[in-house]
Enzyme design. Structure first.
Site, PDB file in Angstrom:
ATOM      1  N   CYS A   1     -15.006   5.072 -27.232  1.00 39.32           N
ATOM      2  CA  CYS A   1     -16.256   5.831 -27.349  1.00 39.32           C
ATOM      3  C   CYS A   1     -16.898   5.933 -25.971  1.00 39.32           C
ATOM      4  CB  CYS A   1     -17.179   5.141 -28.338  1.00 39.32           C
ATOM      5  SG  CYS A   1     -16.408   4.985 -29.945  1.00 39.32           S
ATOM      6  N   GLU A   2     -16.221   6.565 -25.076  1.00 37.76           N
ATOM      7  CA  GLU A   2     -16.660   6.750 -23.688  1.00 37.76           C
ATOM      8  C   GLU A   2     -16.215   8.149 -23.283  1.00 37.76           C
ATOM      9  OE1 GLU A   2     -17.987   4.496 -21.440  1.00 37.76           O
ATOM     10  OE2 GLU A   2     -17.890   2.660 -22.645  1.00 37.76           O
TER      11      GLU A   2
ATOM     12  N   PRO B   1       4.548  -5.650  -0.841  1.00 37.93           N
ATOM     13  CA  PRO B   1       4.462  -4.494  -1.739  1.00 37.93           C
ATOM     14  C   PRO B   1       4.069  -4.901  -3.156  1.00 37.93           C
ATOM     15  CG  PRO B   1       6.769  -5.076  -1.348  1.00 37.93           C
ATOM     16  CD  PRO B   1       5.942  -5.966  -0.460  1.00 37.93           C
TER      17      PRO B   1
ATOM     18  N   TYR C   1      -0.473  -1.629 -11.989  1.00 38.29           N
ATOM     19  CA  TYR C   1      -1.899  -1.551 -12.296  1.00 38.29           C
ATOM     20  C   TYR C   1      -2.162  -0.843 -13.632  1.00 38.29           C
ATOM     21  CZ  TYR C   1      -1.834  -2.752  -7.360  1.00 38.29           C
ATOM     22  OH  TYR C   1      -1.563  -3.367  -6.162  1.00 38.29           O
TER      23      TYR C   1
ATOM     24  N   ARG D   1       2.632  -1.977  -5.851  1.00 39.07           N
ATOM     25  CA  ARG D   1       2.957  -0.743  -6.559  1.00 39.07           C
ATOM     26  C   ARG D   1       4.415  -0.311  -6.362  1.00 39.07           C
ATOM     27  NH1 ARG D   1      -0.284   2.960  -7.938  1.00 39.07           N
ATOM     28  NH2 ARG D   1      -1.920   2.069  -6.641  1.00 39.07           N
TER      29      ARG D   1
ATOM     30  N   TYR E   1      -9.711   5.519 -10.489  1.00 36.14           N
ATOM     31  CA  TYR E   1      -9.302   6.039  -9.175  1.00 36.14           C
ATOM     32  C   TYR E   1      -8.966   7.531  -9.198  1.00 36.14           C
ATOM     33  CZ  TYR E   1      -7.987   1.076  -8.496  1.00 36.14           C
ATOM     34  OH  TYR E   1      -7.959  -0.282  -8.413  1.00 36.14           O
TER      35      TYR E   1
ATOM     36  N   ARG F   1      -6.451   3.495 -14.681  1.00 32.77           N
ATOM     37  CA  ARG F   1      -6.332   4.090 -13.340  1.00 32.77           C
ATOM     38  C   ARG F   1      -6.865   5.523 -13.236  1.00 32.77           C
ATOM     39  NH1 ARG F   1      -2.033   4.986 -10.995  1.00 32.77           N
ATOM     40  NH2 ARG F   1      -2.743   4.446  -8.925  1.00 32.77           N
TER      41      ARG F   1
ATOM     42  N   GLY G   1       0.786  -1.232   0.000  1.00 30.35           N
ATOM     43  CA  GLY G   1       0.000   0.000   0.000  1.00 30.35           C
ATOM     44  C   GLY G   1       0.809   1.268   0.000  1.00 30.35           C
TER      45      GLY G   1
HETATM   46  C1  LIG Z   1      -3.635  -7.830   0.556  1.00 30.98           C
HETATM   47  C2  LIG Z   1      -2.861  -6.957  -0.345  1.00 30.98           C
HETATM   48  N1  LIG Z   1      -1.529  -6.918  -0.201  1.00 30.98           N
HETATM   49  C3  LIG Z   1      -0.768  -6.123  -0.981  1.00 30.98           C
HETATM   50  C4  LIG Z   1      -1.349  -5.330  -1.951  1.00 30.98           C
HETATM   51  C5  LIG Z   1      -0.464  -4.451  -2.779  1.00 30.98           C
HETATM   52  O1  LIG Z   1      -0.779  -3.111  -2.616  1.00 30.98           O
HETATM   53  P1  LIG Z   1       0.141  -2.014  -3.296  1.00 30.98           P
HETATM   54  O2  LIG Z   1       0.250  -2.343  -4.730  1.00 30.98           O
HETATM   55  O3  LIG Z   1      -0.584  -0.737  -3.064  1.00 30.98           O
HETATM   56  O4  LIG Z   1       1.457  -2.082  -2.602  1.00 30.98           O
HETATM   57  C6  LIG Z   1      -2.717  -5.341  -2.145  1.00 30.98           C
HETATM   58  C7  LIG Z   1      -3.353  -4.493  -3.170  1.00 30.98           C
HETATM   59  O5  LIG Z   1      -4.511  -4.402  -3.357  1.00 30.98           O
HETATM   60  C8  LIG Z   1      -3.508  -6.188  -1.312  1.00 30.98           C
HETATM   61  O6  LIG Z   1      -4.827  -6.244  -1.457  1.00 30.98           O
END
Ligand SMILES: Cc1ncc(COP(=O)(O)O)c(C=O)c1O
Length: 377
Positions: free
Chosen positions: A308-309, A242, A337, A244, A283, A279, A213
């Site tokens: 076409c959106e 991790p 993502y 992202r 989001y 994304r 996260g």
């Molecule tokens: C349980 C869990 N762990 C890890 C992640 C990875 O999150 P991030 O890509 O934000 O690091 C997610 C993403 O949805 C998740 O649901």
């Protein structure tokens, strides 16, 4: 970071829309995580980018995988992982996912008490805690709120741990993941503090898994320090997941300018849009953007895709030099993502992906129409 000449070369050689990854950036991101999260087992959340070449790279560097579907489990195995390196997660696991996770000897992340009876015999499991916190990210990226579908409420965690043991499973520890693209280290501190409150009721643990996260600009050392403190409360080993952070900065989406148009707004029309990068639409994500053409005048443009959106707009008010048909635009920090969420909507082929590792390697070929309709009768 790849320079403009390299990006233009890739666009010319492999055509656009194109995802380009820099191997050095992938390695640097992993090194950054390891420098902050010392003595921590890393499980890459492959949902961020499941390309097999990236998975193999991480696996050969000792990284395991967090998987949320049978498809991701298959990818983990294909990339060389065995059960010890695999976490099976998800709020609604299928029978197939339980069976495959059990066959592999993976560790399950239990998301609700009902799962205790659904796990294969003698499973190893973590209990995902819902810390009931609101965090500083987009609503769709927050997973730790009391009203979210994820995790076991704090008041029920000890009972689920006991139920796991009573059913003959190994309750290895607790898990928490409060959302994605979170900047504020305070959000993580709050979640870990909630977890620590469970120490009297759950006792010592083998593992504390603090999820992922982290936004690219998050204070990783600060988060890791707080995580380590929480792990110490339980006498537990630290795990992290991790997604992202490991891949976002290494990836660029290259798109070619198809034209421009003035309505109530000034638009640059691109050959990439919501089908290649959803994304911004999903989001409200903001990607850093670089124009790879020169122009005399700069003014703000909205970047519209070919779908076409009306919502198919990748960015608003981006200062760009006067658009030129054929000019190449780089959408940066697109390694997470991006390709993972690309779709065949409108029968558009998912883009090719290439990796720069001293030379160009095609790590996913651009789809042709046959690949799009291959499963249809
Ligand atoms: C349980 C869990 N762990 C890890 C992640 C990875 O999150 P991030 O890509 O934000 O690091 C997610 C993403 O949805 C998740 O649901």
């Amino acid at each position: 970071m790849l320079n403009d000449t390299q990006l233009l070369e890739a666009a010319q050689r492999f055509s656009t829309p194109l995802y380009v990854y820099d191997a050095a950036e992938l390695d640097a991101a992993l090194a950054g995580v390891r420098a902050a999260f010392t003595d921590t087992r890393i499980f890459y959340a492959m949902k961020a980018n499941p390309n097999l070449s990236l998975l193999r790279r991480f696996r050969s560097a000792g990284v395991g995988f967090e998987c949320v579907s049978a498809g991701e489990l298959a990818r983990a195995v294909k990339a060389g992982a065995s059960g010890e390196h695999i976490l099976v997660n998800g709020p609604a696991k299928s029978d197939e996912e339980y069976a495959e996770g059990g066959r592999l000897g993976a560790t399950f992340i239990v998301d609700r008490g009902e799962e205790v009876a659904l796990l294969p015999p003698s499973s190893r499991a973590l209990v995902r805690v819902n810390p009931a916190l609101s965090v500083s990210t987009h609503d769709h990226l927050a997973t730790g709120a009391g009203s979210s579908k994820f995790g076991v409420p704090l008041s029920e965690v000890a009972a689920v741990v006991e139920a796991l043991k009573a059913a003959g499973h190994t309750a290895r520890g607790l898990h928490v993941h409060i959302g994605s693209a979170i900047r504020d280290a305070g959000d993580f501190a709050a979640a870990f503090a909630k977890l620590s409150e469970l120490r009297p009721s759950v006792g010592e643990l083998e593992v504390l898994d603090v999820g992922g996260g982290w936004s690219l600009d998050a204070d990783l050392h600060g988060i890791a320090g707080q995580a380590r403190q929480a792990a110490e409360v339980f006498g537990a080993q630290l795990w992290a997941e991790p997604g992202r952070y490991l891949v976002a900065g290494a990836g660029v989406l290259l798109s070619t300018v198809v034209g421009s148009k003035q309505t109530g707004r000034d638009f640059v029309l691109l050959d990439a849009g919501m089908t290649e990068l959803i994304r911004p639409m999903l989001y409200g994500a903001v990607q850093p953007i670089r124009a790879l053409w020169q122009g005399d005048q700069t003014k703000p443009y909205d970047l519209a895709g070919p779908a076409c959106e009306s919502g198919d707009v990748l960015a608003h008010d981006v200062p760009l030099p006067t658009p030129q048909r054929g000019g190449v635009l780089a959408l940066l920090e697109a390694g997470a993502y991006g390709a993972a969420m690309s779709s065949n909507y409108l029968s558009r082929p998912r883009p090719a992906e290439v990796l720069w590792d001293g030379s160009w390697q095609v790590i996913r070929q651009r789809e042709g129409p046959e690949a799009i309709w291959a499963a249809e009768l």
